[in-house]
Write an enzyme that holds these catalytic residues in place. Structure first.
Site, short mmCIF file in Angstrom:
data_model
loop_
_atom_site.label_atom_id
_atom_site.label_comp_id
_atom_site.label_asym_id
_atom_site.label_seq_id
_atom_site.Cartn_x
_atom_site.Cartn_y
_atom_site.Cartn_z
N THR A 95 5.05 4.45 -14.43
CA THR A 95 4.46 4.65 -15.77
C THR A 95 5.57 4.76 -16.82
OG1 THR A 95 4.53 7.04 -15.57
CG2 THR A 95 2.53 5.95 -14.76
N GLU A 113 6.17 7.22 -18.67
CA GLU A 113 6.83 8.54 -18.56
C GLU A 113 7.90 8.50 -17.48
OE1 GLU A 113 3.54 8.02 -18.64
OE2 GLU A 113 3.12 8.80 -20.64
N GLY A 171 0.64 9.62 -6.41
CA GLY A 171 0.79 8.50 -7.33
C GLY A 171 2.26 8.37 -7.70
N GLN A 197 -0.38 -8.63 -48.71
CA GLN A 197 0.88 -8.05 -48.23
C GLN A 197 0.65 -7.08 -47.07
OE1 GLN A 197 3.28 -5.39 -50.74
NE2 GLN A 197 4.89 -6.94 -50.61
N GLU A 255 4.15 -0.18 -11.55
CA GLU A 255 5.62 -0.33 -11.42
C GLU A 255 6.34 0.84 -12.09
OE1 GLU A 255 7.24 -1.94 -9.00
OE2 GLU A 255 5.66 -3.38 -9.33
N GLU A 259 -1.66 6.84 -3.02
CA GLU A 259 -2.72 7.54 -2.28
C GLU A 259 -3.49 8.42 -3.26
OE1 GLU A 259 -1.13 9.68 1.03
OE2 GLU A 259 -0.33 7.86 1.96
N ALA A 273 0.83 -1.21 0.00
CA ALA A 273 0.00 0.00 0.00
C ALA A 273 0.86 1.25 0.00
CB ALA A 273 -0.92 -0.02 1.22
C1 LIG Z 1 -3.26 -2.91 -12.10
C2 LIG Z 1 -2.69 -1.95 -11.10
C3 LIG Z 1 -2.30 -2.42 -9.86
C4 LIG Z 1 -1.79 -1.53 -8.91
N1 LIG Z 1 -1.46 -2.02 -7.67
C5 LIG Z 1 -0.98 -1.18 -6.73
C6 LIG Z 1 -0.67 -1.67 -5.43
O1 LIG Z 1 -0.81 -2.85 -5.15
N2 LIG Z 1 -0.21 -0.78 -4.51
C7 LIG Z 1 -0.02 0.53 -4.79
O2 LIG Z 1 0.42 1.27 -3.91
N3 LIG Z 1 -0.32 1.03 -6.02
C8 LIG Z 1 -0.80 0.20 -6.99
N4 LIG Z 1 -1.14 0.68 -8.25
C9 LIG Z 1 -1.04 2.12 -8.49
C10 LIG Z 1 0.09 2.48 -9.44
O3 LIG Z 1 1.32 2.26 -8.85
C11 LIG Z 1 -0.12 3.96 -9.87
O4 LIG Z 1 -1.30 3.99 -10.65
C12 LIG Z 1 1.06 4.52 -10.65
O5 LIG Z 1 2.17 4.66 -9.83
C13 LIG Z 1 0.75 5.88 -11.27
O6 LIG Z 1 0.23 6.75 -10.31
P1 LIG Z 1 -1.15 7.53 -10.61
O7 LIG Z 1 -2.12 6.53 -11.11
O8 LIG Z 1 -1.51 8.29 -9.41
O9 LIG Z 1 -0.82 8.50 -11.79
P2 LIG Z 1 -0.17 9.98 -11.67
O10 LIG Z 1 1.11 9.89 -10.91
O11 LIG Z 1 -1.20 10.94 -11.23
O12 LIG Z 1 0.21 10.26 -13.19
C14 LIG Z 1 -0.77 10.64 -14.16
C15 LIG Z 1 -0.05 10.81 -15.49
O13 LIG Z 1 0.94 11.85 -15.37
C16 LIG Z 1 2.22 11.33 -15.73
N5 LIG Z 1 3.26 11.95 -14.89
C17 LIG Z 1 3.33 12.00 -13.53
N6 LIG Z 1 4.45 12.61 -13.14
C18 LIG Z 1 5.13 12.95 -14.28
C19 LIG Z 1 6.38 13.60 -14.55
N7 LIG Z 1 7.19 14.02 -13.56
N8 LIG Z 1 6.73 13.79 -15.84
C20 LIG Z 1 5.95 13.36 -16.85
N9 LIG Z 1 4.76 12.72 -16.67
C21 LIG Z 1 4.37 12.53 -15.39
C22 LIG Z 1 2.13 9.84 -15.48
O14 LIG Z 1 3.10 9.14 -16.25
C23 LIG Z 1 0.70 9.56 -15.93
O15 LIG Z 1 0.66 9.43 -17.32
C24 LIG Z 1 -1.65 -0.17 -9.21
C25 LIG Z 1 -2.04 0.29 -10.48
C26 LIG Z 1 -2.55 -0.57 -11.41
C27 LIG Z 1 -2.97 -0.04 -12.75
#
Ligand SMILES: Cc1cc2nc3c(=O)[nH]c(=O)nc-3n(C[C@H](O)[C@H](O)[C@H](O)COP(=O)(O)OP(=O)(O)OC[C@H]3O[C@@H](n4cnc5c(N)ncnc54)[C@H](O)[C@@H]3O)c2cc1C
Length: 409
Positions: A394, A396, A162, A308, A392, A158, A155
């Site tokens: 994104t 980016e 992210g 093709q 793990e 939040e 966990a």
């Molecule tokens: C199937 C799945 C399982 C998951 N399991 C877990 C879990 O077990 N535990 C847990 O803690 N989390 C978990 N997650 C959460 C996951 O780790 C987050 O979704 C991920 O780290 C991205 O955070 P966010 O979704 O808040 O996106 P954000 O951080 O809000 O990002 C939104 C967008 O902005 C981009 N962005 C952000 N910062 C930058 C930057 N500096 N420069 C350029 N672009 C940027 C990102 O690449 C993305 O495209 C899971 C997610 C999925 C999809």
């Protein structure tokens, strides 16, 4: 067999493939069913012996030492068959022995990075126990995980934190011999199923990411409340979890106070190639489906495969797949041999997951309308592959890591 593998890896892959063909039959798994299915899959993966690859021998593992290439081989085969089975393996597979040297290297980098680089984050769970757990914690937690008799969760994410873990607002306050944790975590895989959670909370908020600590919280702790389930595009057990006056003994602090970011970061070099391997598995399946369909389906009195335009698509798909596989197994090999694999791990994850998305999309295009029918292999892959570019770290974030490594030289 890709280079970078050991002589016994093809046999491991063949055994896993045969088992998956016989035992894995993806269903719809919508609604409440996904949690049940996920729990059943963990038990089956445990009984079949695949989860024994998640822990070193001394903690109930199949081999003396953990190998990231083993995980990649297994994730590739499981993802080929069923994304959910791969996801459940991956959750457990994060329990491995991490070299302390690598851990301190990652920490050195972590603490000298600007905040934007604290965007590196991910979902490794039990790996953090292996990184920082005491012997007693490992003996208690790892053997049941390796047998599929216990499930783990992690966990960190939040609502407002992210990619940027410095934004974590969950607090852990020490009182006497205990910590009280309060806060909200979103996107917790295995929430409600897990017997143990690795939870990241701030012990010194003014220090931002350097003030984070990691705690082990038992699934039956009264202060851990699973809130609403989240329904993703592809079936996955995941929910919001609240920590409400959640009290844990100080013996359940992982490592020391302030070690949280070190524990979170140090696992990435191992975990990211394995996400790439899952992408390779899904892309391989998509290509197999596209080859089969293009041979069978006739239009204009010819099989699609004779055009093709279709052949070019197949050639592009196969080429991207091969390139992905090479990057993935090279990164895993780098990790296993103790080389500094940060850049190659990020490149493998970035390239393989982005390529898999393109390959699956082309496979669906080759199927025409048939590819959109819900429940078919390509339609499922189309939904399943999407999450790989997000968790793990994104795509980016992978680019930020790669660029940082380039600019550092
Ligand atoms: C199937 C799945 C399982 C998951 N399991 C877990 C879990 O077990 N535990 C847990 O803690 N989390 C978990 N997650 C959460 C996951 O780790 C987050 O979704 C991920 O780290 C991205 O955070 P966010 O979704 O808040 O996106 P954000 O951080 O809000 O990002 C939104 C967008 O902005 C981009 N962005 C952000 N910062 C930058 C930057 N500096 N420069 C350029 N672009 C940027 C990102 O690449 C993305 O495209 C899971 C997610 C999925 C999809």
């Amino acid at each position: 067999m890709p280079p970078f593998l050991e002589p016994d890896h093809p046999e491991l892959g063949a055994r896993a493939r045969a088992w998956a063909e016989k035992n894995l039959a993806p269903g719809r798994d919508d609604g409440a069913e996904v949690e049940k299915t996920a729990a059943r899959l963990v038990a089956e993966l445990g009984r079949a012996g695949w989860l024994a690859y998640v822990a070193p021998g001394e903690f109930g593992g199949a081999r003396e030492k953990i190998s990231v290439r083993d995980w990649c081989v297994l994730r590739e085969e499981l993802a080929f068959a069923w994304a959910l089975a791969d996801a459940m393996f991956a959750v457990q597979a994060l329990a491995h022995r991490q070299r302390l040297a690598a851990m301190s290297r990652a920490f050195e980098r972590a603490i000298t990075l600007p905040i934007s680089y604290h965007a590196e984050r991910g979902s490794g769970r039990v790996v953090r126990i292996m990184l920082a757990g005491t012997d007693a914690q490992k003996r208690r937690l790892l053997p049941p995980l390796a047998r599929g008799e216990a499930i783990a969760a992690f966990a960190m994410t939040e609502p407002k934190a992210g990619s940027d873990v410095a934004g974590i607002q969950t607090r852990a306050v020490r009182r006497g011999g205990e910590y009280r944790i309060d806060g909200m975590k979103s996107f917790v895989s295995n929430a409600g199923l897990a017997g143990s959670y690795v939870v990241f909370a701030s012990t010194e908020p003014e220090k931002k990411s350097k003030g984070l600590s990691a705690f082990l919280v038992r699934g039956d702790n009264r202060g851990l409340v699973v809130k609403e389930k989240i329904r993703l595009l592809s079936p996955h057990p995941i929910a919001v979890v609240a920590f409400e006056e959640c009290v844990v003994p100080e013996s359940d602090l992982l490592g020391r106070e302030g070690d949280g970011i070190k524990i979170a970061f140090a696992a990435f070099d191992a975990l990211r190639p394995t996400v790439g391997a899952a992408a390779v598995g899904m892309a391989r399946r998509a290509l197999a489906e596209a080859l089969g369909y293009s041979r069978e389906r006739k239009q204009f009195d010819r099989a699609l495969a004779e055009f093709q335009g279709i052949q070019f698509k197949l050639a592009d798909m196969a080429t991207e797949l091969e390139a992905s596989r090479l990057l993935v197994y090279q990164a895993a090999w780098n990790y296993d041999r103790g080389a500094d694999g940060k850049k190659s791990a990020s490149m493998a994850k970035l390239f393989a997951t982005e390529a898999a998305q393109r390959i699956v999309d082309q496979a669906l295009q080759i199927h025409g309308g048939a590819g959109l029918i819900s429940g078919t292999a390509v339609a499922r892959l189309y939904d399943d592959v999407r999450a790989l570019r997000i968790y793990e770290g994104t795509s980016e974030i992978q680019k930020l890591v790669i660029a940082r490594e380039l600019l550092k030289a």
